[in-house]
Design a protein around this motif. Structure first.
Motif, PDB file in Angstrom:
ATOM      1  N   TYR A 120       0.823   5.447   0.460  1.00 62.22           N
ATOM      2  CA  TYR A 120       0.082   6.658   0.801  1.00 62.22           C
ATOM      3  C   TYR A 120       0.923   7.894   0.492  1.00 62.22           C
ATOM      4  O   TYR A 120       0.643   8.608  -0.442  1.00 62.22           O
ATOM      5  CB  TYR A 120      -0.342   6.635   2.267  1.00 62.22           C
ATOM      6  N   THR A 171       0.859  -1.181   0.000  1.00 56.19           N
ATOM      7  CA  THR A 171       0.000   0.000   0.000  1.00 56.19           C
ATOM      8  C   THR A 171       0.896   1.232   0.000  1.00 56.19           C
ATOM      9  O   THR A 171       1.964   1.240   0.612  1.00 56.19           O
ATOM     10  CB  THR A 171      -0.916   0.042   1.234  1.00 56.19           C
ATOM     11  N   TYR A 188      -6.190   2.108  -7.335  1.00 54.59           N
ATOM     12  CA  TYR A 188      -6.266   3.452  -6.756  1.00 54.59           C
ATOM     13  C   TYR A 188      -7.180   3.512  -5.549  1.00 54.59           C
ATOM     14  O   TYR A 188      -8.023   4.387  -5.426  1.00 54.59           O
ATOM     15  CB  TYR A 188      -6.717   4.451  -7.822  1.00 54.59           C
ATOM     16  N   GLY A 189      -7.055   2.579  -4.638  1.00 53.88           N
ATOM     17  CA  GLY A 189      -7.783   2.640  -3.383  1.00 53.88           C
ATOM     18  C   GLY A 189      -9.259   2.315  -3.509  1.00 53.88           C
ATOM     19  O   GLY A 189      -9.709   1.711  -4.480  1.00 53.88           O
ATOM     20  N   GLU A 211      -2.780   5.508  -3.102  1.00 54.05           N
ATOM     21  CA  GLU A 211      -3.801   6.476  -2.740  1.00 54.05           C
ATOM     22  C   GLU A 211      -3.511   7.796  -3.461  1.00 54.05           C
ATOM     23  O   GLU A 211      -2.540   8.486  -3.136  1.00 54.05           O
ATOM     24  CB  GLU A 211      -3.832   6.700  -1.221  1.00 54.05           C
ATOM     25  N   LYS A 270     -10.127   7.064   2.038  1.00 56.88           N
ATOM     26  CA  LYS A 270      -8.695   7.199   1.810  1.00 56.88           C
ATOM     27  C   LYS A 270      -8.002   5.962   2.347  1.00 56.88           C
ATOM     28  O   LYS A 270      -8.256   5.540   3.479  1.00 56.88           O
ATOM     29  CB  LYS A 270      -8.138   8.446   2.524  1.00 56.88           C
ATOM     30  N   ASN A 271      -7.129   5.396   1.549  1.00 57.84           N
ATOM     31  CA  ASN A 271      -6.354   4.247   2.005  1.00 57.84           C
ATOM     32  C   ASN A 271      -5.065   4.754   2.636  1.00 57.84           C
ATOM     33  O   ASN A 271      -4.056   4.942   1.967  1.00 57.84           O
ATOM     34  CB  ASN A 271      -6.036   3.319   0.820  1.00 57.84           C
TER      35      ASN A 271
END
Length: 403
Positions: free
Chosen positions: A201, A199, A254-255, A228, A260-261
């Motif tokens: 961010y 993941t 894209y999450g 994200e 929001k991821n």
């Protein structure tokens, strides 16, 4: 009058103008104050005052109505500098008529005005440490790329994986592995490793982790990155990294729409070329923070099959349209995190009321959730020792009881 961005906002004075052995600086605004009359020849200059406007930098995109979120955000980014004004900061000696003029121009009210006795933008002082010879004011330099260092990083990664499988924590942190990207790079270069999931961010324009993921995909690994795109002020960087990952064949997601991821997790998949072998829950799956998180963040390297299986479930959820599965070990927002956090705080409260030592240490970006705040106050009143590390807004200050 706006000063060109190319000009430094803090200027170091020549040695001959500074006391012996001292290092002196002057703000660009001070120089402008002194010579502002030269910019308006033939006119009398009666005053010069600093002001700073803060604008709403949110990007407004209706996710459900767009076919390509990345393209939609790229279209919104140029408009960020023209968002609605939300705050006006002015020098404390700025005359009232000029303050009223500025408030009117930016469509703000008196409650949005902040009069500052000093520089209106203290961030400018961040330039000072790099302009003087004081290593103690700088972060430790990170040297990377040498063959010996890369070899030590790979050996350190093998050491961590071996200890994780045996259930042993590392005896001491390996300097070369303090950035999550170095672990990822060391594992991505292993020929028997078949899958990497991550993941993403916050990345920035120079990211060891992202380069390692690109390298792994180039080397034939199956790379999945949940990027994200709405990480505030990192949107452009994340869009560019996502494009580079797609160019080398990585699977980029894209999450989740509407959320929001912001979690940071990584998982390394099972070796082997057969699909059945690659898809079974691997024993050496690792959970760790992403992109070289600061040392004060908690890092968990584990080979526990129960935890790693749940990490696999989370990645399936993030990359597909399936429903969220029930997790026993991981707390996941917006499904179970809130309930588990409140329950954990109340458990410490019960421990304190039983006469035993109870402690809570919590680190977060902001604290505004009323039920969590009430639970923390109740815990504190019961004798729980509480340390809160809150980066931004904290709603505890207005509570009727002290924490």
């Amino acid at each position: 009058m706006q000063a060109p961005r190319i000009l430094p906002r803090v200027i170091r004075l020549p040695k001959e103008l500074a006391p012996k052995g001292a290092v002196n600086f002057v703000f660009l605004t001070s120089i402008l104050h002194e010579h502002v009359g030269e910019l308006f020849t033939g006119r009398a200059t009666t005053g010069c005052y600093q002001f700073r406007v803060t604008r709403n930098s949110d990007l407004f995109v209706e996710e459900e109505d767009v076919k390509d979120l990345r393209i939609a955000l790229q279209g919104e980014l140029p408009q960020r500098h023209f968002g609605d004004a939300v705050r006006l900061e002015v020098a404390h000696d700025c005359p009232a008529p000029m303050v009223e003029f500025l408030l009117e121009q930016f469509q703000l009210g008196p409650e949005d005005l902040y009069q500052v006795n000093g520089p209106v933008n203290l961030v400018r002082l961040m330039q000072v440490p790099s302009q003087i010879d004081r290593e103690d004011l700088l972060f430790r330099r990170s040297c990377r790329g040498s063959p010996s260092r890369c070899a030590r990083a790979q050996e350190g990664a093998r050491h961590l994986r071996s200890n994780a499988r045996r259930g042993h924590p590392p005896a001491s942190p390996v300097p070369e592995l303090r950035a999550g990207g170095r672990v990822r790079r060391a594992s991505g270069n292993r020929p028997e490793r078949g899958r990497d999931q991550q993941t993403v961010y916050r990345t920035g324009t120079d990211s060891v982790l992202m380069e390692a993921l690109i390298e792994a995909a180039t080397n034939g690994k199956e790379v999945t990155a949940v990027v994200e795109l709405k990480a505030r002020f990192d949107e452009e960087a994340n869009i560019n990294w996502a494009a580079r990952l797609e160019e080398v064949g990585a699977h980029v997601v894209y999450g989740v729409v509407g959320h929001k991821n912001a979690c940071e997790g990584a998982a390394g998949g099972a070796p082997g070329g057969r699909e059945a072998q690659a898809l079974r829950p691997p024993v050496d799956r690792q959970l760790s923070p992403a992109h070289g998180a600061p040392l004060h963040r908690l890092r968990l390297f584990t080979a526990d099959e129960a935890i790693t299986a749940e990490v696999a479930d989370v990645f399936v959820q993030l990359t597909s349209l399936g429903k969220a599965s029930k997790l026993k070990h991981l707390w996941q927002a917006p499904f179970t995190l809130h309930t588990h956090v409140v329950d954990a705080i109340r458990n410490e409260t019960r421990i304190a009321k039983a006469g035993r030592k109870a402690r809570i240490i919590a680190k977060m970006n902001a604290l505004l959730e009323p039920e969590v705040i009430d639970a923390l106050y109740a815990a504190s009143q019961a004798g729980v020792e509480i340390d809160l590390i809150v980066r931004g807004v904290c709603g505890c200050a207005g509570h009727p009881r002290p924490l």
